[in-house]
Design a protein around this motif. Structure first.
Motif, short mmCIF file in Angstrom:
data_model
loop_
_atom_site.label_atom_id
_atom_site.label_comp_id
_atom_site.label_asym_id
_atom_site.label_seq_id
_atom_site.Cartn_x
_atom_site.Cartn_y
_atom_site.Cartn_z
N VAL A 1 0.99 -1.13 -0.34
CA VAL A 1 0.57 -0.38 0.15
C VAL A 1 0.75 0.81 0.02
CG1 VAL A 1 -1.50 1.29 1.80
CG2 VAL A 1 -1.97 -0.90 0.89
N SER A 2 0.79 1.76 -0.66
CA SER A 2 1.51 2.89 -1.26
C SER A 2 1.37 4.44 0.11
CB SER A 2 1.27 3.79 -2.50
OG SER A 2 0.23 4.64 -2.42
N GLU A 3 2.61 4.96 0.54
CA GLU A 3 1.91 5.78 2.04
C GLU A 3 0.59 6.74 1.42
OE1 GLU A 3 5.80 7.56 3.28
OE2 GLU A 3 4.95 9.35 4.07
N THR A 33 -2.16 6.60 -0.33
CA THR A 33 -3.12 4.93 0.24
C THR A 33 -3.29 5.28 1.14
OG1 THR A 33 -3.09 4.01 -2.03
CG2 THR A 33 -4.53 2.90 -0.60
#
Lengths: 320, 342, 321
Positions: B3-5, B7
């Protein structure tokens, strides 16, 4: 000595974030006398723009910003008074010009309507002759064509001139110019600055010039205040400053400026701290080559010898 | 799943709006529960023991003969459990919470249906004697599933068509745009009715027919996003670096274009539920006797002396849409670059 | 000579009306030729509308050329073809852009952004990608611990460094910098300029530096090209041009810069830049030039020598004592 037109004293602005108060400026103080052009110089993040907004009463969300200190204009403390006072002052006594002329004007209205609005808002009858004359004074060759045009039909330089004309319509005593020429070509910049200084002389308007361009300061400003990380680190009149800058940051700025004569550049190491990392001590210390132990304490203000109005915030003395 | 930061930050912002967060949880729980509705809304018992043997009618088919009857068709458990002789041999039984099937007509009772709410029928029955609560929950299942699937299909179509238009531009864009303009001028309702009348009106058929019209609005949006994104500096840098169009489309532009799409989804779901309800109300939607809110509304309108029908349906519709709208608000808050409500 | 552009023309068509008829064209670049030598930095300067950005983009293939060609290391670059992944001629010419904010994909980590070009061109494998990225970051004076972070965590100056690293990842021969320091503060600007100078020396890179800021160009570039309305008005060694400009526009540009010496105020250039849709007849600078006369109705040609200018009445050279 006559009291200054604008007196900013210990202006500290903080914004409320989710967990705490972010102090953006710290006890900023400076004066502007009648008819003077004073510059507020600094790089991005130093707090110069938000200070300008505070003086103009244009802070984005007054409830989200904590204001301490005074902004006294023509003897009246603006922040302590009625917000309606701001409204009355604006356009007639105090005016502002912005960096991006294309976004400062309403794209859906022709120039004439936007200029006329200034009159109608003040309850005065619209005087088309006055509009034409003001466009003429800012060096616009064909005022009627410009009055009929929409903003997107005019070039950046032309728009900036229209903005200046609008700012001057009611002959204010003070114009706040926030990076007025940054978005313009250098030849257009020269034209616009010329207009500003000419009008300054003709009408006697004082100008607060917010900029990062020391060349503009050298050419046009009477005095300057250098801001760094929310504080004023040096204040002087232009001549004194250019002859002998006293604060290490001022020194660094001048050495980092690319010169036409090809003098090699000297960079200031490091980068500007962000507001959540501001320290109580000297905020420039981590980048300063003359850093000492004592710099972790708040720096003292030293008056410049020979000119009481000038000074700098540093523990070091004189010559370097 | 990485999960990207970005998101993660958006999720935090979403959670900062309590009504959105709670609505999302309620919706998920209620939808999952409705999917499992045969387990707790049924006229068949879940499990019981008869003559020392365990029977699970919901999962297995037991003919009438099994319990001493004459027929090979499925046993009528309701009748069985009213029969003394049968009950003597029952040691224990567990019935679903709501012991009614939505298609079961209860024509017993002194008066003709619709029956007012009572202990056995919590929200009463409709004109055919069917339990309103059961039909409401099954209707929720059908409506929400339909809408979710519709959103998924139209979303995919919109991304593909709008994306290709925006990214390739030029003739492709021009021709597709003309096609879309013609297509969108077709009268949607008439086409649905026409196709429904000769192709039949099953769930799938209706889904397909509605999908081929609903993607248009969203594709405009996606086209705009792609047009904008393909001129971003990082995309230009990829082109200069010799990265292929395909890789740029899928790895760089698409993830960023999906971001605003997500804010649309809750409102697309609302639209789907509303559209299906409207079609069912008019009688052009799902075939009877499929439970649906639109049908209940129609019945309720015709039988205003039986207010429990319309009131319960309207309340259900109201809350479903309200919760979804809250979620939509939360999603918008999450994607607001200025951050959550601080 | 590592890069050459011959007679490049770029124009945009303006379409309007119901049927999208061609109403006119914006002539962004009109017959510009340039030569870049190995290890050299060439500055392209001009004000807005002069075509310098369009020219830069045309060189890397982001902008279609109506006429002319671009030759890299002797091989003509077929710019109007859609790029194919892995085409090696392309990768020797890389570009860095002005806006640090949109130059990096916000959804990718720095590692992903920097490794992608290398992986696509098979310059590294998945196993040694991290090492290669660390090397690149070191070249632009950033720590390798920043690899797994996202762009929003970095300042403008740092992002420009990362963009430079991305351009370097393909080991290009030529780097085109399009206003790369214009959006940065003065102190950060200086750092990036010093970095570019270092890269030029240590990696032997050739640079094309596009800027509106003459002082910045002075620092970095040995040679200089001044554009006005899509055409070259003067070109040559930057030291010579700065000390003794021959074209009146170059002189006007230099004069307009506010210097730090209050005794030398800026000189104004009269008039406005004409629209690029309707280029004036003859010399495009004619309407604003004090020295203009009838001969200027004939378009002046650019003298092709080491220091060349396109003017019928060039300024007298300043003798250096």
């Amino acid at each position: 000595m006559t009291s200054p037109l604008l007196k900013v004293k210990d202006l500290s602005l903080g914004v409320k974030t989710s967990n705490h108060l972010l102090q953006l400026t710290d006890r900023v103080s400076f004066d502007i006398g009648e008819g003077e052009m004073v510059a507020l110089v600094g790089e991005s993040g130093c707090g110069k723009s938000i200070t300008a907004m505070a003086i103009a009463g244009l802070l984005p969300d007054p409830n989200g910003v904590k204001i301490e200190g005074e902004v006294v204009f023509e003897g009246k403390d603006l922040w302590k008074g009625n917000p309606k006072d701001w409204q009355n002052l604006r356009a007639s006594r105090l005016s502002m010009i912005f960096q991006e002329p294309s976004s400062a004007l309403n794209p859906l209205m022709p120039v004439s309507s936007q200029m006329a609005e200034i009159f109608t808002l003040k309850g005065r009858p619209v005087d088309m002759q006055h509009l034409r004359r003001s466009l003429d004074e800012v060096g616009i060759p064909d005022p009627d064509r410009v009055l009929k045009s929409y903003p997107h039909e005019l070039s950046g330089g032309m728009l900036q001139r229209v903005m200046i004309a609008m700012a001057l319509l009611l002959s204010p005593k003070l114009i706040i110019a926030d990076e007025p020429t940054t978005a313009l070509d250098v030849t257009v910049q020269a034209q616009v600055m010329e207009i500003l200084t000419k009008l300054q002389k003709d009408i006697g308007t004082a100008i607060l010039l917010i900029t990062h361009n020391l060349g503009l300061v050298a050419q046009y400003a009477n005095a300057l205040n250098v801001m760094y990380a929310g504080r004023i680190v040096e204040r002087a009149n232009t001549r004194d400053f250019l002859a002998k800058p006293l604060h290490p940051y001022s020194h660094g700025l001048l050495k980092a400026l690319p010169r036409l004569d090809g003098t090699p550049l000297e960079a200031i190491p490091g980068s500007v701290p962000s507001p959540d990392k501001f320290s109580d001590g000297c905020r420039f210390a981590e980048r300063c080559t003359h850093r000492k132990e004592a710099c972790s304490q708040p720096p003292p203000w030293k008056v410049r010898s020979g000119n009481e109005d000038g000074g700098y915030a540093c523990i070091l003395e004189g010559e370097r | 799943m990485r999960v990207s930061e970005l998101t993660r930050r958006r999720w935090q912002n979403f959670r900062s709006l309590p009504r959105a967060y709670i609505s999302l949880i309620l919706l998920i729980i209620s939808f999952l529960a409705s999917l499992a509705s045969p387990l707790w809304i049924n006229d068949k018992p879940l499990i019981f023991s008869w003559k020392s043997e365990i029977y699970t009618p919901i999962f297995n088919y037991y003919p009438d003969e099994e319990f001493g009857g004459k027929f090979k068709t499925e046993a009528n458990y309701r009748k069985l459990f009213e029969n003394h002789k049968f009950l003597e041999n029952v040691s224990w039984s567990i019935f679903p919470i709501i012991a009614h099937d939505p298609l079961e007509q209860n024509l017993t009772g002194e008066e003709p249906p619709p029956h007012a709410p009572s202990q056995s029928h919590l929200l009463g029955t409709d004109t055919h004697g069917r339990d309103v609560l059961a039909r409401l929950i099954y209707g929720y299942r059908n409506g929400m599933s339909f809408s979710l699937l519709l959103t998924l299909i139209t979303g995919t179509l919109a991304i593909v068509i709008g994306g290709v238009q925006g990214y390739l531009g030029g003739k492709v864009d021009f021709l597709t745009q003309r096609f879309i303009e013609v297509w969108s001028s077709l009268p949607f309702l008439y086409v649905v009715i026409a196709i429904g009348s000769f192709m039949g009106r099953g769930f799938t058929m209706l889904l397909i027919v509605m999908s081929i019209f609903s993607w248009i609005g969203l594709s405009y949006y996606m086209r705009g996003e792609f047009l904008k994104l393909k001129n971003q500096n990082y995309v230009l840098a990829c082109r200069v670096a010799g990265i292929s169009n395909r890789r740029i489309f899928f790895n760089h532009i698409l993830p960023n274009a999906l971001t605003p799409l997500v804010t649309f989804i809750p409102f697309a779901i609302i639209g789907g539920i509303t559209s299906l309800t409207a079609l069912d109300f008019l009688g052009f939607g799902l075939n009877p006797p499929t439970p649906s809110w639109g049908e209940l509304l129609a019945i309720g309108l015709d039988n205003r002396f039986a207010p429990w029908i319309s009131i319960s349906t309207v309340m259900a519709l109201f809350f479903a849409l309200l919760l979804t709208a809250f979620v939509g608000e939360g999603v918008r808050e999450a994607f607001d670059p200025k951050g959550g409500k601080n | 000579m590592i890069l050459e552009a011959r007679n490049v023309h770029c124009h945009y068509e303006i379409r309007g009306g119901l049927l999208g008829r061609r109403k006119g064209a914006v002539h962004a670049v009109n017959g510009v030729s340039l030569q870049l030598n190995d290890g050299e930095a060439l500055g392209i300067v001009g004000e807005s509308g002069c075509g310098k950005s369009t020219l830069g983009r045309a060189l890397v293939g982001l902008e279609p050329l109506q006429k002319g060609e671009v030759i890299l290391q002797g091989e003509a670059l077929n710019i109007n073809h859609r790029h194919e992944e892995g085409k090696s001629a392309r990768r020797n010419l890389q570009m860095i852009f002005q806006d640090p904010v949109t130059s990096l994909n916000p959804r990718l980590t720095i590692f992903e952004t920097l490794s992608e070009p290398m992986l696509v061109h098979h310059l590294c494998t998945k196993t040694n990608a991290r090492d290669r990225v660390a090397e690149l970051l070191k070249k632009v004076e950033l720590g390798s611990d920043l690899m797994d972070r996202y762009p929003h965590a970095f300042s403008g100056g740092q992002r420009q460094r990362i963009s430079i690293a991305r351009a370097l990842s393909l080991n290009p021969k030529v780097l085109i910098c399009d206003e790369v320091v214009s959006a940065l503060d003065v102190s950060v600007q200086t750092q990036i300029l010093q970095l570019l100078q270092k890269l030029k020396k240590e990696e032997g890179m050739s640079l094309i530096f596009i800027s509106h800021d003459l002082a910045v160009v002075r620092q970095l570039c040995e040679r200089l090209m001044v554009l006005y309305l899509g055409g070259v008005v003067e070109q040559g060694p930057s030291q010579e041009i700065f000390s003794s400009p021959r074209h009146p526009y170059t002189q006007a540009l230099l004069d307009a810069i506010p210097s730090l010496d209050p005794n030398h105020p800026p000189k104004l250039l009269k008039g406005e830049r004409p629209s690029a849709e309707e280029l004036p007849l003859g010399c495009s600078f004619r309407g604003r030039c004090d020295l203009a006369d009838e001969t200027c109705l004939n378009t002046p040609n650019l003298k092709s020598s080491n220091h060349g200018w396109a003017c019928h009445h060039p300024l007298t050279p300043v003798k250096r004592s």
